[in-house]
Design a protein around this motif. Structure first.
Motif, mmCIF file in Angstrom:
data_model
loop_
_atom_site.group_PDB
_atom_site.id
_atom_site.type_symbol
_atom_site.label_atom_id
_atom_site.label_comp_id
_atom_site.label_asym_id
_atom_site.label_seq_id
_atom_site.Cartn_x
_atom_site.Cartn_y
_atom_site.Cartn_z
ATOM 1 N N GLY A 100 1.126 -1.037 0.187
ATOM 2 C CA GLY A 100 -0.319 0.300 -0.262
ATOM 3 C C GLY A 100 1.037 1.122 0.039
ATOM 4 O O GLY A 100 0.105 2.376 -0.088
ATOM 5 N N ARG A 101 2.436 1.478 0.179
ATOM 6 C CA ARG A 101 3.133 2.322 -0.004
ATOM 7 C C ARG A 101 3.654 2.398 -1.290
ATOM 8 O O ARG A 101 4.173 3.801 -1.507
ATOM 9 N N TYR A 102 3.029 1.904 -1.751
ATOM 10 C CA TYR A 102 3.572 2.338 -3.184
ATOM 11 C C TYR A 102 3.068 3.377 -4.213
ATOM 12 O O TYR A 102 4.162 4.136 -5.033
ATOM 13 N N PRO A 103 2.226 4.119 -3.636
ATOM 14 C CA PRO A 103 2.423 5.512 -4.974
ATOM 15 C C PRO A 103 3.104 6.362 -3.541
ATOM 16 O O PRO A 103 3.080 7.374 -4.481
ATOM 17 N N TRP A 104 3.497 6.398 -2.455
ATOM 18 C CA TRP A 104 4.552 7.530 -1.691
ATOM 19 C C TRP A 104 6.124 6.794 -2.432
ATOM 20 O O TRP A 104 6.743 7.934 -1.861
ATOM 21 N N LEU A 105 6.374 5.689 -3.148
ATOM 22 C CA LEU A 105 7.771 5.118 -3.096
ATOM 23 C C LEU A 105 8.478 5.774 -3.919
ATOM 24 O O LEU A 105 7.709 6.176 -5.616
ATOM 25 N N LYS A 106 9.775 6.341 -4.595
ATOM 26 C CA LYS A 106 10.178 6.501 -5.604
ATOM 27 C C LYS A 106 10.132 5.162 -6.112
ATOM 28 O O LYS A 106 10.623 4.493 -5.886
ATOM 29 N N PRO A 107 10.621 5.387 -7.319
ATOM 30 C CA PRO A 107 11.066 4.623 -8.311
ATOM 31 C C PRO A 107 12.290 3.566 -7.729
ATOM 32 O O PRO A 107 13.143 4.381 -8.110
ATOM 33 N N LEU A 108 11.652 1.969 -7.780
ATOM 34 C CA LEU A 108 13.020 0.990 -7.274
ATOM 35 C C LEU A 108 13.732 1.349 -6.361
ATOM 36 O O LEU A 108 14.432 0.585 -5.378
ATOM 37 N N SER A 109 12.693 2.331 -5.149
ATOM 38 C CA SER A 109 13.345 2.648 -3.415
ATOM 39 C C SER A 109 12.374 1.774 -2.710
ATOM 40 O O SER A 109 11.591 1.410 -3.015
ATOM 41 N N ASP A 110 13.188 1.373 -1.411
ATOM 42 C CA ASP A 110 12.239 0.452 -0.177
ATOM 43 C C ASP A 110 12.280 1.417 0.030
ATOM 44 O O ASP A 110 12.012 2.673 0.403
ATOM 45 N N LEU A 111 11.431 0.341 1.059
ATOM 46 C CA LEU A 111 10.836 1.427 2.318
ATOM 47 C C LEU A 111 11.449 1.940 3.132
ATOM 48 O O LEU A 111 12.606 0.988 3.149
ATOM 49 N N SER A 112 10.854 3.472 3.334
ATOM 50 C CA SER A 112 12.065 3.841 4.728
ATOM 51 C C SER A 112 11.260 3.394 5.726
ATOM 52 O O SER A 112 10.825 3.064 5.734
ATOM 53 N N LEU A 113 11.730 4.496 7.259
ATOM 54 C CA LEU A 113 11.499 4.208 8.680
ATOM 55 C C LEU A 113 10.283 4.441 8.685
ATOM 56 O O LEU A 113 9.516 3.805 9.480
ATOM 57 N N GLU A 114 10.639 5.173 7.939
ATOM 58 C CA GLU A 114 8.623 6.200 7.928
ATOM 59 C C GLU A 114 7.687 5.067 7.602
ATOM 60 O O GLU A 114 6.914 5.048 8.880
ATOM 61 N N ASP A 115 8.225 4.620 6.174
ATOM 62 C CA ASP A 115 7.072 3.641 5.821
ATOM 63 C C ASP A 115 6.558 2.604 6.171
ATOM 64 O O ASP A 115 5.991 2.026 6.927
ATOM 65 N N GLU A 116 8.182 2.010 7.081
ATOM 66 C CA GLU A 116 8.179 0.351 8.220
ATOM 67 C C GLU A 116 7.332 1.551 8.894
ATOM 68 O O GLU A 116 6.554 0.179 10.201
#
Length: 259
Positions: free
Chosen positions: A101-117
């Motif tokens: 569900g975090r896909y829309p907020w991620l930069k292309p090819l990037s992993d989840l940030s600590l905030e996302d986690e």
């Protein structure tokens, strides 16, 4: 400005009309229910409102802008959709599916940030899924999968939540669990909720306004008490009903009666 303006929308599959001259508005912050018999066009309507289907005629405006003009990622930041079938059995873990569900907020090819986690963890804990986070989704019950689907929508952090019959395959306990979580999310975050519901009793308890569809036409749209008129419901659903007031919430509730 309205959140949604649905303007003279028509939709057909081949030569078969499904929606005919549909027009209504939804204001920001509403909990708006769409009801009607099977085959009345409810799911087709919300698919056009979520941008998944393009209407054959007419237009749908989201915040005054044609929904077809939004880019996919931009739209996903505004609208989350909980579809009727929920999440099918998958080999991914609960945490992996929710994190999608975090896909829309991620930069292309990037992993989840600590905030996302942290967002994912907070939602999992809130919905009582934290202890199931490492479990494969294909080992969950239907009710648990629906909660995972709701969690995935929540971490998307949308401003609009669209639900297509979210309680259809759930027992009474899970129905109430899903609906109460949606209500709490609506109240705490101020999101707008649009949902298709088969259960008129749930619709009257959890919606501010209702739209009643029948054979692709709008039969009624307005406040709960105005739409849920016994004569109208009996006529459209072709069954005898008894209407009572909910003893706590003072909203219409329907009982079936045999002939």
């Amino acid at each position: 400005m309205n959140l949604f303006d649905v303007i003279h929308v028509q939709h057909q599959f081949g030569t078969i009309p499904v929606l005919q001259d549909i027009e209504f508005q939804i204001k920001e912050g509403e909990t708006f229910g769409i009801i009607g018999p099977n085959g009345s066009g409810k799911s087709t309507l919300i698919r056009t409102m979520s941008g998944l289907l393009k209407p054959s005629r007419g237009k749908i405006l989201l915040n005054g802008k044609s929904i077809s003009s939004y880019r996919k990622r931009e739209l996903a930041k505004i609208i989350a959709v909980l579809e009727q079938e929920g999440i099918p059995p998958l080999s991914f873990t609960v945490e992996e599916v929710v994190a999608m569900g975090r896909y829309p907020w991620l930069k292309p090819l990037s992993d989840l940030s600590l905030e996302d986690e942290q967002i994912v963890q907070t939602v999992l804990e809130k919905l009582g899924l934290w202890n199931l986070r490492t479990k494969s989704v294909n080992n969950l019950s239907g009710g648990q999968r629906q909660m995972v689907s709701l969690a995935r929508a929540m971490v998307q952090q949308p401003r609009v939540l669209i639900l297509d019959e979210p309680t259809t395959f759930l027992d009474i306990g899970h129905q109430m669990l899903v609906m109460e979580h949606v209500r709490e999310w609506h109240q705490s975050e101020g999101i707008s909720v649009i949902m298709v519901l088969h259960d008129l009793n749930l619709a009257s308890q959890y919606c501010n306004r209702l739209l009643l569809l029948d054979n692709g036409h709008i039969k009624s749209c307005g406040e709960v008490h105005d739409v849920l008129q016994p004569a109208t419901i009996s006529s459209i659903y072709k069954t005898e009903i008894i209407m009572i007031n909910h003893p706590i919430h003072q909203v219409p509730q329907f009982l079936l009666t045999s002939k």
